[in-house]
Design an enzyme around this catalytic site. Structure first.
Site, PDB file in Angstrom:
ATOM      1  N   GLN A 104       5.168  28.438   9.507  1.00 37.27           N
ATOM      2  CA  GLN A 104       3.555  28.200   9.230  1.00 37.27           C
ATOM      3  C   GLN A 104       2.630  28.817  10.193  1.00 37.27           C
ATOM      4  O   GLN A 104       3.005  29.573  11.159  1.00 37.27           O
ATOM      5  CB  GLN A 104       3.396  26.560   9.393  1.00 37.27           C
ATOM      6  N   ASP A 139       6.404  11.731   9.690  1.00 32.44           N
ATOM      7  CA  ASP A 139       5.158  12.206  10.156  1.00 32.44           C
ATOM      8  C   ASP A 139       5.199  13.648   9.837  1.00 32.44           C
ATOM      9  O   ASP A 139       5.346  14.583  10.613  1.00 32.44           O
ATOM     10  CB  ASP A 139       4.921  12.123  11.619  1.00 32.44           C
ATOM     11  N   PRO A 191       6.678  23.645   4.025  1.00 33.15           N
ATOM     12  CA  PRO A 191       8.002  23.115   4.370  1.00 33.15           C
ATOM     13  C   PRO A 191       8.230  21.686   4.234  1.00 33.15           C
ATOM     14  O   PRO A 191       9.396  21.290   4.485  1.00 33.15           O
ATOM     15  CB  PRO A 191       7.985  23.472   6.069  1.00 33.15           C
TER      16      PRO A 191
HETATM   17  N1  AG3 Z   1       0.313  14.971   9.910  1.00 28.83           N
HETATM   18  C1  AG3 Z   1      -0.115  14.616   8.717  1.00 28.83           C
HETATM   19  C2  AG3 Z   1      -1.716  15.605   8.320  1.00 28.83           C
HETATM   20  C3  AG3 Z   1      -1.801  15.717   7.037  1.00 28.83           C
HETATM   21  C4  AG3 Z   1      -3.453  15.991   7.031  1.00 28.83           C
HETATM   22  N2  AG3 Z   1      -3.813  16.662   5.695  1.00 28.83           N
HETATM   23  C5  AG3 Z   1      -4.604  17.474   5.552  1.00 28.83           C
HETATM   24  N3  AG3 Z   1      -5.639  17.734   6.566  1.00 28.83           N
HETATM   25  N4  AG3 Z   1      -4.938  17.973   4.293  1.00 28.83           N
HETATM   26  C6  AG3 Z   1      -0.306  14.708  10.915  1.00 28.83           C
HETATM   27  C7  AG3 Z   1       0.511  15.208  12.053  1.00 28.83           C
HETATM   28  C8  AG3 Z   1       0.173  14.332  13.299  1.00 28.83           C
HETATM   29  N5  AG3 Z   1       1.364  13.948  14.147  1.00 28.83           N
END
Ligand code: AG3
Length: 271
Positions: A31, A153, A160
């Site tokens: 990424q 999370d 990915p």
């Molecule tokens: N993970 C989910 C974030 C998704 C956000 N999506 C977006 N901005 N389009 C967050 C990781 C934090 N530990």
């Protein structure tokens, strides 16, 4: 000259952050990762053009992906986090006095940047109960052993993280839970992409005896309203009261976050 970053929420809507400087930019095997120092939200972690976390509002997401599932369990000891390389979810899990946390993150660069530049989020890495595995979560889960809770999370369900939103992944998750175990997963923006949430919900409620959608309000994510799912083979009830400090989650929010607006219920054909 003013510096701005904007995430495109749809082809016609974007949310912009004015920033002071770019702190880091790494193109990893998986990424494109940026870390910006913003005027309003502190440091901002961006993956493939999407906001992952900011110093100012990360507490909402990290508390809400962790505390509803963990308070559904009477005594969580061993917890698995899939994704979560920034360490924010692990920091919240540690508050439950668990004995072991395993983080399975596919992209080591996310861990490196977070440990170097986001110390308040990544603090859990300093704890000897936290074990990091750089591996694909959907492979890891097949040989992972058993856990009391599994927290997914991940990034959005493209790139990915795609395999983390598919049926066989949830079947493997169920196999990797101890009796009474619980899972949670972030399921995106119900306003712009209800199909993402409803897709996961319909799979999960087929596989687990009990499943619930719950919501939190996150200013920097698309739509502001964010969805999560938790699921278990035992009823989802608050089995403990909170006895540590939080900034968003509280005993009332355990239940109120599961109260859904009609448009979400209707999309997911839920009554
Ligand atoms: N993970 C989910 C974030 C998704 C956000 N999506 C977006 N901005 N389009 C967050 C990781 C934090 N530990």
């Amino acid at each position: 000259m003013e510096l701005w970053f904007a995430e495109m929420h749809t082809p016609h809507i974007k949310l912009g952050f004015r920033f002071k400087k770019e702190i880091a930019h790494v193109k990893s095997r998986y990424q494109d990762i940026h870390l910006l120092d913003t005027h309003e939200y502190g440091k901002l972690l961006i993956i493939d053009g999407t906001v992952q976390t900011t110093e100012k509002d990360e507490f909402i997401y990290h508390e809400m992906i962790v505390h509803p599932p963990l308070f559904s369990h009477p005594n969580p000891r061993k917890v698995l986090i899939i994704g979560g390389g920034d360490g924010g979810a692990a920091r919240e899990v540690l508050k439950h006095g668990v004995s072991e946390i395993h983080i399975v993150e596919i992209d080591e660069e996310v861990v490196k940047i977070s440990r170097k530049y986001l110390p308040t989020i990544s603090s859990a890495y300093g704890d000897t109960r936290v074990h990091l595995h750089i591996e694909n979560g959907s492979d890891f889960i097949k040989h992972a052993g058993k856990f009391d809770a599994i927290i997914i999370d991940s990034t959005d369900p493209v790139g990915p993280a795609e395999s983390l939103f598919q049926r066989d992944f949830y079947e493997n998750l169920k196999e990797a839970l101890n009796p009474g175990g619980v899972i949670s997963q972030q399921c995106g923006t119900p306003f712009y992409h209800p199909e993402e949430l409803c897709g996961v919900y319909s799979i999960v409620k087929d596989i687990f005896k009990h499943a619930a959608i719950y919501l939190a309000y996150i200013p920097t994510y698309p739509g502001g309203m964010w969805s999560f799912i938790m699921a278990s083979d035992v009823p989802l009830e608050r089995r403990r009261k909170i006895d540590f400090k939080t900034k968003y989650y509280n005993d009332e929010i355990y239940y109120s976050s599961m109260v859904l607006p009609n448009f979400v219920k209707e999309h997911c054909k839920k009554d």
